[in-house]
Design a protein around this motif. Structure first.
Motif, short mmCIF file in Angstrom:
data_model
loop_
_atom_site.label_atom_id
_atom_site.label_comp_id
_atom_site.label_asym_id
_atom_site.label_seq_id
_atom_site.Cartn_x
_atom_site.Cartn_y
_atom_site.Cartn_z
N UNK A 121 23.24 -2.85 -6.99
CA UNK A 121 23.88 -2.38 -8.18
C UNK A 121 24.72 -3.36 -8.94
N UNK A 122 25.40 -4.24 -7.85
CA UNK A 122 26.32 -5.32 -8.39
C UNK A 122 25.49 -6.48 -9.22
N UNK A 123 24.51 -6.69 -8.48
CA UNK A 123 23.51 -7.82 -8.98
C UNK A 123 23.02 -7.63 -10.21
N UNK A 124 22.66 -6.19 -10.40
CA UNK A 124 22.19 -5.58 -11.90
C UNK A 124 23.25 -5.95 -12.70
N UNK A 125 24.38 -5.45 -12.60
CA UNK A 125 25.54 -5.31 -13.67
C UNK A 125 25.86 -6.98 -13.75
N UNK A 126 25.94 -7.77 -13.03
CA UNK A 126 26.43 -9.05 -13.25
C UNK A 126 25.34 -9.92 -13.87
N UNK A 127 24.08 -9.38 -13.77
CA UNK A 127 22.88 -10.26 -14.47
C UNK A 127 23.00 -10.02 -15.99
N UNK A 128 23.95 -9.05 -16.39
CA UNK A 128 24.27 -8.71 -17.92
C UNK A 128 24.63 -9.99 -18.43
N UNK A 129 25.30 -10.76 -17.81
CA UNK A 129 26.18 -11.92 -18.22
C UNK A 129 25.22 -13.00 -18.52
N UNK A 130 23.84 -12.96 -18.21
CA UNK A 130 22.71 -13.83 -18.58
C UNK A 130 23.15 -15.12 -18.09
N UNK A 131 23.66 -15.23 -16.89
CA UNK A 131 23.71 -16.36 -16.15
C UNK A 131 22.55 -16.66 -15.30
N UNK A 132 22.04 -18.01 -14.79
CA UNK A 132 20.89 -18.17 -13.82
C UNK A 132 20.95 -17.55 -12.57
N UNK A 133 19.73 -17.00 -12.20
CA UNK A 133 19.68 -16.11 -11.05
C UNK A 133 20.63 -16.57 -9.82
N UNK A 134 20.35 -17.79 -9.52
CA UNK A 134 21.09 -18.31 -8.35
C UNK A 134 22.51 -18.21 -8.69
N UNK A 135 23.22 -18.42 -9.65
CA UNK A 135 24.40 -18.21 -9.92
C UNK A 135 24.94 -16.52 -9.79
N UNK A 136 24.01 -15.83 -10.25
CA UNK A 136 24.40 -14.21 -10.33
C UNK A 136 24.22 -13.79 -8.82
N UNK A 137 23.16 -14.27 -8.15
CA UNK A 137 23.18 -13.68 -6.68
C UNK A 137 24.06 -14.17 -5.76
N UNK A 138 24.34 -15.60 -5.90
CA UNK A 138 25.35 -16.00 -4.96
C UNK A 138 26.78 -15.64 -5.26
N UNK A 139 27.10 -15.26 -6.63
CA UNK A 139 28.44 -14.68 -6.98
C UNK A 139 28.74 -13.38 -6.21
N UNK A 140 27.30 -12.49 -6.24
CA UNK A 140 27.86 -11.18 -5.56
C UNK A 140 27.91 -11.47 -4.11
N UNK A 141 26.94 -12.33 -3.58
CA UNK A 141 27.06 -12.59 -2.12
C UNK A 141 28.41 -13.28 -1.76
N UNK A 142 28.75 -13.98 -2.36
CA UNK A 142 30.23 -14.80 -2.32
C UNK A 142 31.33 -13.65 -2.12
N UNK A 143 31.23 -12.69 -3.38
CA UNK A 143 32.60 -11.67 -3.15
C UNK A 143 32.10 -10.61 -2.22
N UNK A 144 31.04 -9.91 -2.28
CA UNK A 144 30.88 -8.87 -1.21
C UNK A 144 30.94 -9.25 0.24
N UNK A 145 30.72 -10.62 0.58
CA UNK A 145 30.86 -11.36 2.00
C UNK A 145 32.45 -11.89 2.09
N UNK A 146 32.89 -12.01 1.11
CA UNK A 146 34.36 -12.35 0.91
C UNK A 146 34.29 -13.96 1.35
#
Length: 486
Positions: A402-427
């Protein structure tokens, strides 16, 4: 629900936050920084709310798991809302959403930042920013239990709701004694690292802020180059202590009791050491290049310790590492440190139990008449523990998706969006590409930052306290609608 005890605890948390802000206020005074007044204003605001709540003694101090989860979620949100004020009032971070993002990242020991020039901040603000890592590392409610007597055995619900890992037990019969013991170990290791860094020639301010980030496995650096400008000795000390703070504190308790055999027979510890060693070996082979394997060990060891413990410090920009090494780091982001440590991620113990569960199911399919009991450290894994891990894993995947889906609305590249969620959810702190070790999260919209703030809180509090709070709000709204229709 025992609302009086919830407000009573929130009051004490705000009082403690006010007391802790005295340190960055003094730091600002020493360096002659006008931004120190922001701390005084926030201290007054915390006490204005906290004192009346804490002075009103609850009629009953009995609470259960539900109150524990709700209290933990509300306390961390209150702590963050007030903790962001110094950044905002001083104008150091003029956008309150950005200030809130920065402080939640601090308290949850994530280390993700919206700052484009960290060195432009005042010393007092940098100290507060790093101190939040140390406060959040062991847990604010664990600290509260250590200093304030709480009658009844129900206090374990607070510790279990806040402490990372699939299960938390008392080390000694009394909860307060357990909390005190944990903080004594935590403080002792913190002081030892500060001393070792000072011996290595690091300035006192740097030693304090870097150690706070290491102990809390947070990762806020005070230089734009991260940890790259420090000496090899200093980086080695940080590497070792990141690794040590990622170990279950029960191991240190057993070592203090001189129960060395019990301490080192921990399966989770063996898996943790093996994963770290294997990752360092593979990345060193992959990144050695012309300088060779041995030259690559030092940066590989630092980054592996930093990522698996979810600290997030960096000595190199691993965005430029080969894809194989970057994939290893991403895998380590999800694994995380040991349960009962200050680290984040899914926790090694959960991964071990999931692997054992898969092996057990495969074995059962092949040998239907066989009866095998799942064990860890020679003890049977209860069905309740397995069920809770499965539920955690499902909730984790749903929140991530769900987070990745919403974050993708910013139109960043996939690696940035995916690892941004991974980096924050995993602290973790840094991700890859735009949010890499030399990048930041400033390019995201306020909506995305809000989602990532939720992810940081959910990740640090093991998901369930935040879900419990959402469920409570939802039930209140539904009951209100029913009342209106009547």
């Amino acid at each position: 629900m025992n609302k009086s005890i919830i407000f009573y605890i929130i009051g004490w948390i705000l009082n403690i936050e006010a007391a802790l802000m005295i340190f960055p206020a003094i730091c600002a005074l020493i360096y002659g920084e006008k931004s120190g007044f922001a701390f005084l204003i926030t201290i007054a605001a915390c006490l204005l709310i906290g004192l009346p709540l804490s002075l009103r003694k609850p009629k009953s101090r009995i609470f259960f798991a539900k109150e524990g989860y709700i209290t933990v979620a509300l306390c961390w949100m209150s702590l963050s809302i007030m903790g962001a004020l110094p950044f905002f009032i001083s104008g150091q971070i003029p956008n309150y959403i950005d200030a809130l993002f920065e402080i939640i990242s601090g308290f949850t020991t994530t280390g993700s930042s919206i700052l484009t020039d960290v060195e432009a901040m005042d010393y007092g603000m940098l100290l507060w920013r790093s101190l939040t890592h140390w406060i959040g590392g062991m847990g604010v409610l664990v600290f509260l239990l250590a200093i304030i007597p709480m009658s009844g055995g129900e206090s374990i619900h607070f510790m279990r709701a806040e402490s990372p890992g699939p299960s938390v037990e008392k080390l000694v019969p009394r909860i307060r004694a357990t909390a005190l013991l944990l903080y004594k170990i935590y403080l002792g290791m913190t002081l030892l690292q500060i001393v070792l860094l000072l011996i290595g020639g690091m300035p006192l301010f740097d030693a304090l802020t870097i150690t706070f980030g290491t102990a809390g496995t947070g990762g806020f650096a005070i230089k734009n180059t991260g940890i790259a400008d420090y000496t090899r000795y200093q980086q080695t000390v940080i590497t070792i202590f990141m690794f040590l703070f990622g170990i279950n504190f029960n191991v240190y308790y057993l070592l203090l009791l001189r129960k060395f055999k019990d301490a080192f027979k921990s399966e989770e510890l063996k898996w943790y050491v093996s994963i770290v060693a294997a990752s360092i070996f593979l990345i060193s082979l992959n990144t050695g290049g012309p300088k060779g394997f041995f030259a690559a060990i030092h940066p590989a060891a630092f980054q592996v310790s930093s990522i698996i413990t979810t600290t997030g410090f960096a000595t190199v920009d691993f965005n430029y590492w080969p894809t194989f090494s970057k994939v290893i780091l991403v895998i380590l982001m999800f694994i995380g440190a040991c349960a009962g440590s200050t680290g984040g991620g899914m926790k090694v113990s959960r991964i071990v139990i999931l692997i054992k569960t898969v092996r057990h199911e495969v074995s059962s399919l092949m040998h239907k008449r066989s009866v095998r009991v799942l064990k860890i450290d020679g003890k049977k894994i209860e069905n309740e523990t397995i069920r809770s891990i499965h539920v955690f894993f499902v909730a984790y995947i749903l929140i991530f998706a769900a987070s990745l889906l919403i974050v993708s609305l910013d139109n960043q590249d996939f690696t940035t969006s995916f690892t941004a969620v991974a980096a924050t959810l995993n602290n973790i702190g840094p991700g890859l590409e735009t949010v890499g070790p030399m990048g930041n999260f400033s390019a995201f919209s306020n909506l995305t930052k809000t989602v990532l703030m939720f992810d940081m809180l959910a990740g640090r509090l093991e998901i369930f306290p935040m879900l419990a709070l959402i469920n409570l709000v939802k039930s209140k709204i539904m009951s209100h609608k029913i009342t209106l229709t009547r």
